[in-house]
Structures are given as C-alpha cells and as structure tokens.
Design a protein around this motif. Structure first.
Motif, mmCIF file in Angstrom:
data_model
loop_
_atom_site.group_PDB
_atom_site.id
_atom_site.type_symbol
_atom_site.label_atom_id
_atom_site.label_comp_id
_atom_site.label_asym_id
_atom_site.label_seq_id
_atom_site.Cartn_x
_atom_site.Cartn_y
_atom_site.Cartn_z
ATOM 1 N N GLY A 257 34.741 27.921 25.109
ATOM 2 C CA GLY A 257 35.274 27.226 26.250
ATOM 3 C C GLY A 257 36.422 27.795 26.909
ATOM 4 N N VAL A 258 37.417 28.194 25.933
ATOM 5 C CA VAL A 258 38.691 28.749 26.598
ATOM 6 C C VAL A 258 38.454 29.938 27.178
ATOM 7 C CG1 VAL A 258 40.922 29.908 25.630
ATOM 8 C CG2 VAL A 258 40.225 27.224 24.743
ATOM 9 N N LYS A 259 37.497 30.820 26.661
ATOM 10 C CA LYS A 259 37.485 32.335 27.122
ATOM 11 C C LYS A 259 36.617 32.073 28.748
ATOM 12 C CE LYS A 259 37.239 36.744 26.799
ATOM 13 N NZ LYS A 259 36.321 37.084 28.155
ATOM 14 N N GLU A 260 35.794 31.042 28.636
ATOM 15 C CA GLU A 260 34.976 30.974 30.010
ATOM 16 C C GLU A 260 35.873 30.219 31.032
ATOM 17 O OE1 GLU A 260 32.292 31.971 30.294
ATOM 18 O OE2 GLU A 260 30.780 31.845 28.535
ATOM 19 N N VAL A 261 37.029 29.310 30.704
ATOM 20 C CA VAL A 261 37.548 28.755 31.576
ATOM 21 C C VAL A 261 38.606 29.880 32.093
ATOM 22 C CG1 VAL A 261 39.704 27.081 31.883
ATOM 23 C CG2 VAL A 261 37.574 26.563 30.620
ATOM 24 N N LEU A 262 39.307 30.719 31.313
ATOM 25 C CA LEU A 262 39.972 31.633 31.699
ATOM 26 C C LEU A 262 39.435 32.665 32.622
ATOM 27 C CD1 LEU A 262 42.117 32.091 28.291
ATOM 28 C CD2 LEU A 262 42.741 30.964 30.629
ATOM 29 N N ASP A 263 38.278 33.055 32.314
ATOM 30 C CA ASP A 263 37.376 34.044 33.105
ATOM 31 C C ASP A 263 36.918 33.422 34.346
ATOM 32 O OD1 ASP A 263 37.467 35.902 31.129
ATOM 33 O OD2 ASP A 263 35.185 35.799 30.224
ATOM 34 N N LEU A 264 36.913 32.183 34.274
ATOM 35 C CA LEU A 264 36.341 31.377 35.557
ATOM 36 C C LEU A 264 37.676 31.361 36.466
ATOM 37 C CD1 LEU A 264 34.257 30.049 37.479
ATOM 38 C CD2 LEU A 264 35.417 27.918 36.342
ATOM 39 N N ILE A 265 38.840 31.233 35.941
ATOM 40 C CA ILE A 265 39.978 31.279 36.673
ATOM 41 C C ILE A 265 40.124 32.554 37.548
ATOM 42 C CG2 ILE A 265 42.624 30.872 36.693
ATOM 43 C CD1 ILE A 265 42.101 28.991 34.208
ATOM 44 N N THR A 266 39.975 33.611 36.705
ATOM 45 C CA THR A 266 40.278 34.929 37.110
ATOM 46 C C THR A 266 38.847 35.370 38.200
ATOM 47 O OG1 THR A 266 40.968 35.468 34.871
ATOM 48 C CG2 THR A 266 40.166 37.439 36.434
ATOM 49 N N TYR A 267 37.825 34.915 38.164
ATOM 50 C CA TYR A 267 36.828 35.147 38.897
ATOM 51 C C TYR A 267 37.066 34.315 40.350
ATOM 52 C CZ TYR A 267 32.264 35.041 40.985
ATOM 53 O OH TYR A 267 31.328 35.335 42.161
ATOM 54 N N LEU A 268 37.355 33.339 40.398
ATOM 55 C CA LEU A 268 37.737 32.565 41.583
ATOM 56 C C LEU A 268 39.091 32.991 42.170
ATOM 57 C CD1 LEU A 268 36.826 28.572 40.546
ATOM 58 C CD2 LEU A 268 35.434 30.283 42.231
ATOM 59 N N ASP A 269 39.924 33.432 41.522
ATOM 60 C CA ASP A 269 41.264 34.102 42.001
ATOM 61 C C ASP A 269 40.600 35.251 42.809
ATOM 62 O OD1 ASP A 269 43.857 34.139 42.798
ATOM 63 O OD2 ASP A 269 44.436 35.364 40.899
ATOM 64 N N LEU A 270 39.821 35.997 42.387
ATOM 65 C CA LEU A 270 39.215 37.233 42.907
ATOM 66 C C LEU A 270 38.567 36.876 44.320
ATOM 67 C CD1 LEU A 270 38.283 39.442 40.061
ATOM 68 C CD2 LEU A 270 40.246 39.813 41.463
ATOM 69 N N ILE A 271 37.738 35.768 44.093
ATOM 70 C CA ILE A 271 36.828 35.271 45.169
ATOM 71 C C ILE A 271 37.648 35.139 46.438
ATOM 72 C CG2 ILE A 271 35.424 33.581 45.990
ATOM 73 C CD1 ILE A 271 33.738 35.494 44.494
ATOM 74 N N VAL A 272 38.874 34.124 46.010
ATOM 75 C CA VAL A 272 39.549 33.503 46.956
ATOM 76 C C VAL A 272 40.620 34.916 47.793
ATOM 77 C CG1 VAL A 272 41.462 32.196 47.822
ATOM 78 C CG2 VAL A 272 39.657 31.336 46.350
ATOM 79 N N SER A 273 40.828 35.719 46.830
ATOM 80 C CA SER A 273 41.584 36.977 47.581
ATOM 81 C C SER A 273 40.726 37.541 48.341
ATOM 82 C CB SER A 273 41.997 37.841 46.321
ATOM 83 O OG SER A 273 42.982 37.155 45.599
ATOM 84 N N HIS A 274 39.493 37.691 48.288
ATOM 85 C CA HIS A 274 38.457 38.528 48.816
ATOM 86 C C HIS A 274 38.235 37.768 50.061
ATOM 87 C CE1 HIS A 274 34.997 41.410 49.732
ATOM 88 N NE2 HIS A 274 34.533 40.324 50.031
ATOM 89 N N LEU A 275 38.161 36.591 50.077
ATOM 90 C CA LEU A 275 37.850 35.783 51.218
ATOM 91 C C LEU A 275 39.047 35.496 52.200
ATOM 92 C CD1 LEU A 275 35.511 32.823 49.722
ATOM 93 C CD2 LEU A 275 34.924 34.790 51.261
#
Length: 444
Positions: A122-140
């Motif tokens: 759970g911890v790993k998935e949450v941290l990975d998701l934050i990283t992914y969405l941060d990249l998505i928003v940066s890309h957008l």
C-alpha cells in the motif's frame, strides 16, 4: 445551479445505459476508464447533465485539452484498487517511536504477516501514484487555467509538504526499509490521509475525462460551442448516429423563430434514427462532452425529454395511447415549471386511430409552437397533419427522402426541406407477398 431535467424514458430512448450485457449503450462507448471508481465517476457524470454554461464550457475545453495533449494516461487498475483497499484499513497506525520501529522491524522481518504485506504494498503504491500524477500534471502544464488540474496540483503540493514523503520523492534511492514503512504508513493513513483521499477522488475524475478524450479521438467527435444568447438556437452540421458503422450525416437547425421542427417520412425512412441522433447530441453537449458531428452550436436547456420507444403499461392497465397522453401531460408540466425544454416526439399519438391521431397532433403541435422558450421536434408519417399545420409560421417542415428505383424504394436518409407525399405501406405489404399468400389460401 439548476438541475438538468432528464427522465428514465429519455435515457432508455437514447440507450444511455442499455438494458442488458449484450445491448450496446452510450455509456459503454465512452467507458474507457482504467479504474473501477473511475467508471463509477463517469456513470455519475452521465446521470447529471449540466445547465451552467461556464461549467459545461470548462469541461469541454478540459477534455479537448487532454485529447490534444496526446498523453498516454494508463493506470494499473489493480494497483489503484489496492490503494483504495489499503486506505480503508480500520487499524489506524500510531506514530512510531524509535524503540517501536526497531521492535516492529525485527518482528516483521522474522514473521511477516498479511498486515505487513498490505502495508508494504500500500505504501509503495501510494508513493508511486503521487510520483505519477505529479509527472502527469507537469506534462499537462501547471500554468493552464483549468481549475480541475489546479486542484490536483494543489493537493500534490500539500502532500509534498509532508516531510517524510517529500524526502522519499526527492531521494534517488527509494528503498522502503521496514523501519521506514511504519513512518510512511502513519503519514499516509493519518497525517496526510485527507489529502490522499482527495487525490484519489480527483484521480477517478481525471480517469473519466481521459476516457471521454480517448473516445472523442477514436470516433472523430467534435466539441460543441455553447452560447448564452437570448435568441435560442441549435445548429448541427454533419450530425450522425454514433452507433452506426456507416451513418448518413445530416444538418439540423432549430431557432426561436421556428421552434417546432416537423419531420415527415415513410416508415423505414430513418425518422427514429435521426431523432435519436439529435437527442444524443443535445444530451452529450450538456454533459460537457464531444458530439458525433462536424460542428455544433447550441443554447443551454434545462432539460431533455424524448418519446421514441414508448409502450403499453400492462401492469398499470394503461394503453399505448393513454401512455402517450400522459407523456404529453408530463411535458406540459415541465414547461409549466418555467423550464426551457428540448422535446422530441416520434410518431405522436401512434396508439390511436388515424382520425384521432390527426386531430390531436394538430392541436398539440399548434400549442407547442407558441412556447418560444422550448424547442420541439415531432415526426409523423401522417402527411395530412403537416398539411393542416402548413400555415403556422413557427413550424419548420422537413422530410426524409424516399425514391422508387425500378420497383424498389431507396431510402437516402437525407433530411430535406418541405413535406413528403410518399406512401410505402401498401407497397411493403405487397412486396412481402402477404396478399398473394392470403389469396392463395382463400381459394382452397
């Protein structure tokens, strides 16, 4: 904000959700979501069309922006679902002390439990998701004016203000030791719990919007323009039915000057398909979604009501005709509530004899034409109704063309100005050989 008025009959007419697993639905067409909750969010959007022109326009622009971004938004469904499961765990963690971290590390290392597995993943998935969405928003591009993307960015910033999480995200060696797990578990499910929950909610909505953007690209949909002019109008160019493989496009225009569009045509000319196409375009536009057309300009309405596939109510003892009367009464009540409605009737009063249908149709359509804040589309194959209404300047007359080629009818499915005089009922009966079969049996 005024709620958009749409009922079960209309949703069924437009096949918005479908009636069985094998039945094609509008929702299924757009549902390319990655997550279960993303699908639920999309369904909620489908159930709640909008009436605020600013909200509709912003959603339209956001989805168009996502489509043009060419970003491959692809979440792992199992990972996101596991995050939701992990967040919902009832055993809220306590802030770990130095001693408890050591004890827990040794204990979980020697005898890993199911709870430890859930925490670690759970911890790993949450941290990975934050990283992914941060990249998505940066890309957008964070500098865009979309309030929705700004919400996601603001939540990510709040989460990144959490020191342990921030340090992990900045670290090049993102190794989760057992001792760190307890810290992150506490921060994620306690200190930053509300922000993580908010992020998931926004993620599901983003999932829904990306699904619509994918559908728009695959089916070459256009983004409608909404206007707030006092003089209402709906203008659609090259409108097509979204479910057909080889649809025939048509242009549609309705304005306040001619607020009733009266469409004639023989059976099988395509009246019902055209009416569904128009209604689906109006419905999608009020969702803030792209539409199956080359171009669309529309005013905003307070509701949409269609009567295309009405039937008898056997359980209530209502005949087809009485159901039609009740439907007209329901429309009148909506209009009486000071709502500007978009109303469609396919073959008005088909459940009674031709004389009654004729007289009732003329009376009701003349009454419709006087209500300028609403638009009405009515179809019929009873040509005499159109002839009796011909002098009404508020009615725009159109027909779906049918030609006889050789000894067979050819349906162009093209909408043309005027009133048709085509009659095909007897030809269809003769062509099926019904009379020959009956005559042959009569001579036995």
């Amino acid at each position: 904000m005024t709620a958009f008025d749409i009922d079960k009959q209309t949703l069924n007419d437009l096949e918005v959700f479908g009636s069985s697993e094998d039945h094609k639905s509008l929702f299924d067409l757009f549902n390319q979501t990655c997550t279960i909750e993303g699908e639920s969010t999309l369904k909620l959007i489908f159930k709640n069309p909008l009436t605020d022109i600013k909200v509709i326009t912003e959603r339209l622009k956001l989805i168009q922006y996502l489509q043009n971004s060419s970003l491959d938004f692809n979440l792992d469904k199992e990972s996101v679902d596991f995050i939701a499961f992990y967040i919902r765990q009832n055993n809220r963690p306590k802030k770990p002390s130095a001693l408890s971290k050591i004890k827990k590390t040794v204990s979980e290392y020697l005898n890993p439990t199911r709870a430890f597995y859930i925490k670690r993943r759970g911890v790993k998935e949450v941290l990975d998701l934050i990283t992914y969405l941060d990249l998505i928003v940066s890309h957008l591009n964070r500098k865009t004016n979309f309030s929705f993307l700004k919400k996601i960015n603001d939540v990510i910033i709040e989460i990144k203000n959490n020191r342990p999480i921030a340090e992990y995200l900045l670290s090049k060696n993102n190794k989760l030791t057992p001792s760190k797990l307890s810290v992150f578990d506490f921060e994620i499910r306690t200190t930053a719990a509300s922000q993580i929950t908010n992020l998931l909610t926004l993620l599901y909505e983003l999932d829904a919007y990306f699904a619509v953007a994918k559908t728009a690209k695959q089916h070459t949909l256009c983004y409608p323009q909404l206007n707030s002019d006092e003089e209402k109008h709906v203008e659609i160019k090259m409108l097509r039915h979204i479910f057909l493989d080889k649809p025939v496009p048509n242009d549609v225009f309705i304005s306040t000057d001619k607020n009733v569009s009266f469409i004639t045509g023989v059976n099988m000319a395509g009246k019902s398909t055209l009416l569904k196409s128009i209604a689906i375009a109006v419905y999608l536009a009020h969702l803030g979604f792209p539409v199956p057309a080359q171009q669309m300009k529309t005013s905003v309405f307070h509701g949409l009501m269609t009567t295309i596939n009405i039937s008898d109510s056997l359980s209530q003892g209502y005949s087809h005709f009485y159901n039609e009367v009740r439907r007209v009464s329901s429309v009148a009540s909506k209009i009486d509530a000071c709502k500007n409605m978009f109303v469609i009737f396919d073959e008005l009063f088909r459940g009674t004899n031709v004389k009654d249908a004729h007289e009732a149709s003329v009376s009701i359509i003349n009454a419709f034409s006087k209500i300028k804040n609403c638009f009405f589309i009515v179809s019929t194959h009873i040509v005499e109704v159109a002839e009796d209404l011909h002098q009404n300047e508020n009615i725009d007359f159109n027909f779906l063309e049918t030609k006889m080629i050789g000894n067979k009818p050819s349906y162009s499915h093209k909408l043309k100005a005027g009133i048709t005089s085509d009659r095909m009922g007897l030809w269809i009966i003769k062509n099926e050989g019904i009379l020959n079969i009956l005559d042959r049996n009569a001579k036995r």
